[in-house]
Design a protein around this motif. Structure first.
Motif, PDB file in Angstrom:
ATOM      1  N   ASP A  79       0.849  -1.193   0.000  1.00  0.00           N
ATOM      2  CA  ASP A  79       0.000   0.000   0.000  1.00  0.00           C
ATOM      3  C   ASP A  79       0.887   1.246   0.000  1.00  0.00           C
ATOM      4  OD1 ASP A  79      -0.016   1.399   2.860  1.00  0.00           O
ATOM      5  OD2 ASP A  79       0.033  -0.769   3.203  1.00  0.00           O
ATOM      6  N   CYS A  80       0.342   2.359  -0.420  1.00  0.00           N
ATOM      7  CA  CYS A  80       1.148   3.577  -0.644  1.00  0.00           C
ATOM      8  C   CYS A  80       1.784   4.117   0.629  1.00  0.00           C
ATOM      9  CB  CYS A  80       0.293   4.636  -1.328  1.00  0.00           C
ATOM     10  SG  CYS A  80      -0.112   4.106  -3.010  1.00  0.00           S
ATOM     11  N   GLY A 138      -1.907   6.789  -3.784  1.00  0.00           N
ATOM     12  CA  GLY A 138      -2.570   6.434  -2.521  1.00  0.00           C
ATOM     13  C   GLY A 138      -3.968   7.021  -2.422  1.00  0.00           C
ATOM     14  N   ARG A 141      -6.305   5.065  -4.806  1.00  0.00           N
ATOM     15  CA  ARG A 141      -6.634   3.735  -4.280  1.00  0.00           C
ATOM     16  C   ARG A 141      -7.453   3.801  -2.990  1.00  0.00           C
ATOM     17  NH1 ARG A 141      -1.103   0.173  -4.592  1.00  0.00           N
ATOM     18  NH2 ARG A 141      -0.933   0.047  -6.864  1.00  0.00           N
ATOM     19  N   GLN A 143      -6.312   4.868  -0.118  1.00  0.00           N
ATOM     20  CA  GLN A 143      -5.437   4.563   1.012  1.00  0.00           C
ATOM     21  C   GLN A 143      -5.021   5.812   1.779  1.00  0.00           C
ATOM     22  OE1 GLN A 143      -2.332   2.589  -1.156  1.00  0.00           O
ATOM     23  NE2 GLN A 143      -3.476   0.675  -1.330  1.00  0.00           N
ATOM     24  N   LYS A 193      -3.667   8.788   6.556  1.00  0.00           N
ATOM     25  CA  LYS A 193      -4.230   7.528   6.064  1.00  0.00           C
ATOM     26  C   LYS A 193      -5.750   7.630   6.053  1.00  0.00           C
ATOM     27  CE  LYS A 193      -1.879   3.634   7.473  1.00  0.00           C
ATOM     28  NZ  LYS A 193      -1.363   2.718   8.523  1.00  0.00           N
ATOM     29  N   SER A 194      -6.371   6.950   5.111  1.00  0.00           N
ATOM     30  CA  SER A 194      -7.842   6.908   5.056  1.00  0.00           C
ATOM     31  C   SER A 194      -8.348   6.073   6.212  1.00  0.00           C
ATOM     32  CB  SER A 194      -8.313   6.301   3.744  1.00  0.00           C
ATOM     33  OG  SER A 194      -8.003   7.165   2.683  1.00  0.00           O
TER      34      SER A 194
END
Length: 195
Positions: A79-80, A138, A141, A143, A193-194
């Motif tokens: 992940d990013c 990111g 996506r 993320q 971060k999400s």
């Protein structure tokens, strides 16, 4: 002379200089030794640099070269946010093992007093291009947060790295830069971060 050949000559000079600075110390390294180690001429050296002091701002070139190497080694399925942490860990490991504290401190002090271009803030560097690409990926996506701009997240990331490097310098490297960053970078940046 082609741009690529020019970049290769300049790169050889920079790599040779920083290797000598690390091995012998900045003050004990001469321009003549750099020229010999780079296998170039005095004219080529002075075409790119006014003197040894001008090489201090070239450390960002070495960092960018490291990022170009790392792009080829990163797991594309990561992940990013993890990719950002990977790049940080790898760069800080390189700094800890091959850039003397004295030289890093000189780089930071030169950036503080310079009136011209501040190389560490040059948004055209590979560093910033890579960070923008990773953050945008990111966000696409899901993320990383989309309510914060790519540039703001990149600015925060770069600020955190500079802060950690600065602190490591003023503490005379009394702790592992890489290990401390492994704890602090995610803590500093986790808000991006999400959910």
């Amino acid at each position: 002379m082609s741009k690529k050949k020019n970049r290769n000559i300049k790169g050889k000079i920079i790599v040779a200089a920083w290797k000598l600075f690390y091995e012998q110390g900045y003050d004990d390294t001469t321009v003549e030794e750099i020229i010999e180690a780079a296998e170039t001429s005095k004219g080529s050296f002075y075409h790119y640099f006014e003197g040894k002091d001008a090489l201090l701002s070239s450390l960002s070139y070495l960092f960018d070269e490291k990022y170009e190497e790392l792009i080829k080694t990163v797991d594309p399925d990561m992940d990013c946010f993890s990719k950002l942490m990977y790049f940080n860990q790898e760069l800080f490991g390189m700094i800890e093992n091959s850039v003397s504290l004295d030289l890093l401190a000189r780089l930071y002090s030169s950036q503080l007093i310079t009136k011209g271009e501040k190389h560490l803030l040059d948004r055209n560097r590979m560093y910033y291009k890579l960070l923008r690409q990773l953050v945008a990926e990111g966000q696409e996506r899901g993320q990383l947060r989309k309510d914060v701009s790519v540039n703001e997240i990149v600015k925060a990331y770069a600020l955190c790295e500079r802060a950690l490097l600065y602190d490591w310098c003023i503490c005379n490297g009394e702790y592992s830069l890489k290990q401390y960053a492994k704890t602090m970078m995610p803590m500093f940046l986790s808000d991006f971060k999400s959910e």
